[in-house]
Scaffold this active site. Structure first.
Site, PDB file in Angstrom:
ATOM      1  N   GLU A  48      48.407  35.235  47.935  1.00  0.00           N
ATOM      2  CA  GLU A  48      48.171  36.621  47.533  1.00  0.00           C
ATOM      3  C   GLU A  48      49.778  37.047  46.893  1.00  0.00           C
ATOM      4  O   GLU A  48      49.660  37.378  45.780  1.00  0.00           O
ATOM      5  CB  GLU A  48      48.020  37.459  48.747  1.00  0.00           C
ATOM      6  N   ASN A  52      50.378  37.516  42.929  1.00  0.00           N
ATOM      7  CA  ASN A  52      50.988  38.905  42.364  1.00  0.00           C
ATOM      8  C   ASN A  52      52.030  38.588  41.381  1.00  0.00           C
ATOM      9  O   ASN A  52      52.052  39.195  40.340  1.00  0.00           O
ATOM     10  CB  ASN A  52      51.303  39.942  43.438  1.00  0.00           C
ATOM     11  N   ARG A 106      40.666  41.695  39.166  1.00  0.00           N
ATOM     12  CA  ARG A 106      41.355  41.953  40.499  1.00  0.00           C
ATOM     13  C   ARG A 106      40.550  42.828  41.433  1.00  0.00           C
ATOM     14  O   ARG A 106      39.780  43.596  41.014  1.00  0.00           O
ATOM     15  CB  ARG A 106      42.534  42.342  40.153  1.00  0.00           C
TER      16      ARG A 106
HETATM   17  N1  LIG Z   1      55.014  41.309  42.037  1.00  0.00           N
HETATM   18  C1  LIG Z   1      54.418  42.326  41.583  1.00  0.00           C
HETATM   19  N2  LIG Z   1      55.066  43.011  40.121  1.00  0.00           N
HETATM   20  C2  LIG Z   1      54.418  44.230  39.518  1.00  0.00           C
HETATM   21  N3  LIG Z   1      53.539  44.729  40.354  1.00  0.00           N
HETATM   22  C3  LIG Z   1      52.969  44.168  41.372  1.00  0.00           C
HETATM   23  C4  LIG Z   1      53.342  42.936  42.131  1.00  0.00           C
HETATM   24  N4  LIG Z   1      52.496  42.807  43.184  1.00  0.00           N
HETATM   25  C5  LIG Z   1      51.781  43.681  43.213  1.00  0.00           C
HETATM   26  N5  LIG Z   1      51.828  44.735  41.838  1.00  0.00           N
HETATM   27  C6  LIG Z   1      51.156  46.017  41.617  1.00  0.00           C
HETATM   28  O1  LIG Z   1      50.293  46.203  42.996  1.00  0.00           O
HETATM   29  C7  LIG Z   1      48.823  46.335  42.758  1.00  0.00           C
HETATM   30  C8  LIG Z   1      48.300  46.016  44.063  1.00  0.00           C
HETATM   31  O2  LIG Z   1      48.487  44.643  44.376  1.00  0.00           O
HETATM   32  P1  LIG Z   1      47.244  43.731  45.246  1.00  0.00           P
HETATM   33  O3  LIG Z   1      47.700  42.518  45.210  1.00  0.00           O
HETATM   34  O4  LIG Z   1      47.189  44.700  46.488  1.00  0.00           O
HETATM   35  O5  LIG Z   1      45.976  44.085  44.519  1.00  0.00           O
HETATM   36  P2  LIG Z   1      45.766  43.297  42.868  1.00  0.00           P
HETATM   37  O6  LIG Z   1      46.732  42.149  42.905  1.00  0.00           O
HETATM   38  O7  LIG Z   1      45.544  44.234  41.849  1.00  0.00           O
HETATM   39  O8  LIG Z   1      44.139  42.597  43.226  1.00  0.00           O
HETATM   40  P3  LIG Z   1      43.840  41.318  44.211  1.00  0.00           P
HETATM   41  O9  LIG Z   1      45.035  41.130  44.996  1.00  0.00           O
HETATM   42  O10 LIG Z   1      42.961  41.936  44.981  1.00  0.00           O
HETATM   43  O11 LIG Z   1      43.642  40.224  43.051  1.00  0.00           O
HETATM   44  C9  LIG Z   1      48.716  45.640  41.384  1.00  0.00           C
HETATM   45  O12 LIG Z   1      47.419  45.612  40.835  1.00  0.00           O
HETATM   46  C10 LIG Z   1      49.988  45.799  40.708  1.00  0.00           C
HETATM   47  O13 LIG Z   1      49.950  47.118  40.115  1.00  0.00           O
HETATM   48 MG   LIG Z   2      47.222  40.817  44.249  1.00  0.00          MG
END
Ligand SMILES: Nc1ncnc2c1ncn2[C@@H]1O[C@H](COP(=O)(O)OP(=O)(O)OP(=O)(O)O)[C@@H](O)[C@H]1O
Ligand SMILES: [Mg+2]
Lengths: 145, 106
Positions: A48, A52, A106
């Protein structure tokens, strides 16, 4: 907290490295003699956090992702994943279940899964500078469990 | 990962094998969309019996399959999930949207 062992690695933000990061984290954690379930939790949390950094941090470039794992006193495993990407404007909001800026591919469950599979999760981020995710998990030895 | 499929009497079964992550998800979705378009099934069973790993990319994939099926008035559900993939399904709360049947626990 005293650090007993560590590894550091850096790789380009390419999706092909997701599987490698999971496998490397599991191999390092093996010295704590985790259960299959705990190994699965570690692989999931790493996947995860690394995904990200690959998906969200660098929209237009292939930046760098750093991963550091440490074993701390008290059978604690610490996982840190860092990018120098665009950062998160509102970390609290980003961590809410189902919040996503990633569209249909996502689900917005990444942070929710990290926090439920690990014992501790901390997210530090600055817009334009990057994001650091730090997670901890206590791995009790099987003998003591 | 691999996606294998079988079709009988209006029911398409998709067998997911290996590890389902962000790197694998796009190709898996292309293959699944094509297969669903080919058969236009009434039911779609996503069989996770041989899936060894899945992260939130798998959750998004299942939601997408569920929407694909809904477009033609069909239904999708997950069968035989166990171990790590089952734990991710449970943590995501996706069972509020789609039925999950776990493998018999030994
Ligand atoms: N390393 C990062 N850099 C920039 N934005 C981030 C980063 N990690 C998370 N985010 C932001 O936080 C949001 C939520 O992250 P999360 O991992 O909970 O969900 P997701 O990545 O959108 O979906 P999923 O993990 O279920 O595939 C992301 O949609 C993004 O906007
Ligand atoms: Mg994610």
């Amino acid at each position: 907290m005293k650090q007993l062992n560590y590894i550091k690695m850096e790789f380009p933000a390419k999706s092909v490295n997701e599987g490698f990061a999971r496998a490397a984290a599991a191999a390092f954690a093996a010295q704590l003699d985790p259960t299959m379930e705990q190994l699965g939790d570690i692989r999931t949390a790493v996947s995860e956090a690394v995904t990200n950094a690959i998906v969200h941090a660098y929209p237009d470039t292939v930046g760098q992702v750093q991963m550091r794992l440490r074993i701390l006193e008290g059978e604690q495993l610490e996982i840190m994943v860092r990018d120098k990407g665009r950062g998160i404007p509102d970390v609290k909001k980003a961590m809410e279940p189902m919040f996503s800026t990633g569209g249909e591919e996502r689900s917005g469950m990444g942070f929710t899964i990290m926090s439920s599979f690990m014992d501790g999760l901390r997210v530090r981020s600055a817009v334009g500078r990057g994001t650091t995710v730090t997670m901890r998990k206590r791995i009790q030895t099987k003998a003591g469990a | 990962m691999k996606v294998l499929s079988s079709y009988q009497d209006g029911r398409l079964t998709l067998y997911l094998k290996g590890e389902l992550d962000h790197h694998e998800a796009a190709a898996a979705l292309r293959k699944i969309s094509r297969t669903v378009d080919d058969y236009l099934p009434r039911d779609c069973v996503v069989d996770m019996g041989e899936l060894s790993f899945m992260d939130s990319s798998g959750i998004a994939l299942i939601l997408k399959i569920s929407r694909l099926m809904a477009e033609t008035g069909g239904r999708a559900w997950v069968a035989n999930a166990k171990n790590q993939p089952l734990k991710v399904l449970d943590a995501s709360g996706i069972d509020r949207v789609i039925q999950i049947s776990a493998a018999a626990r030994s």
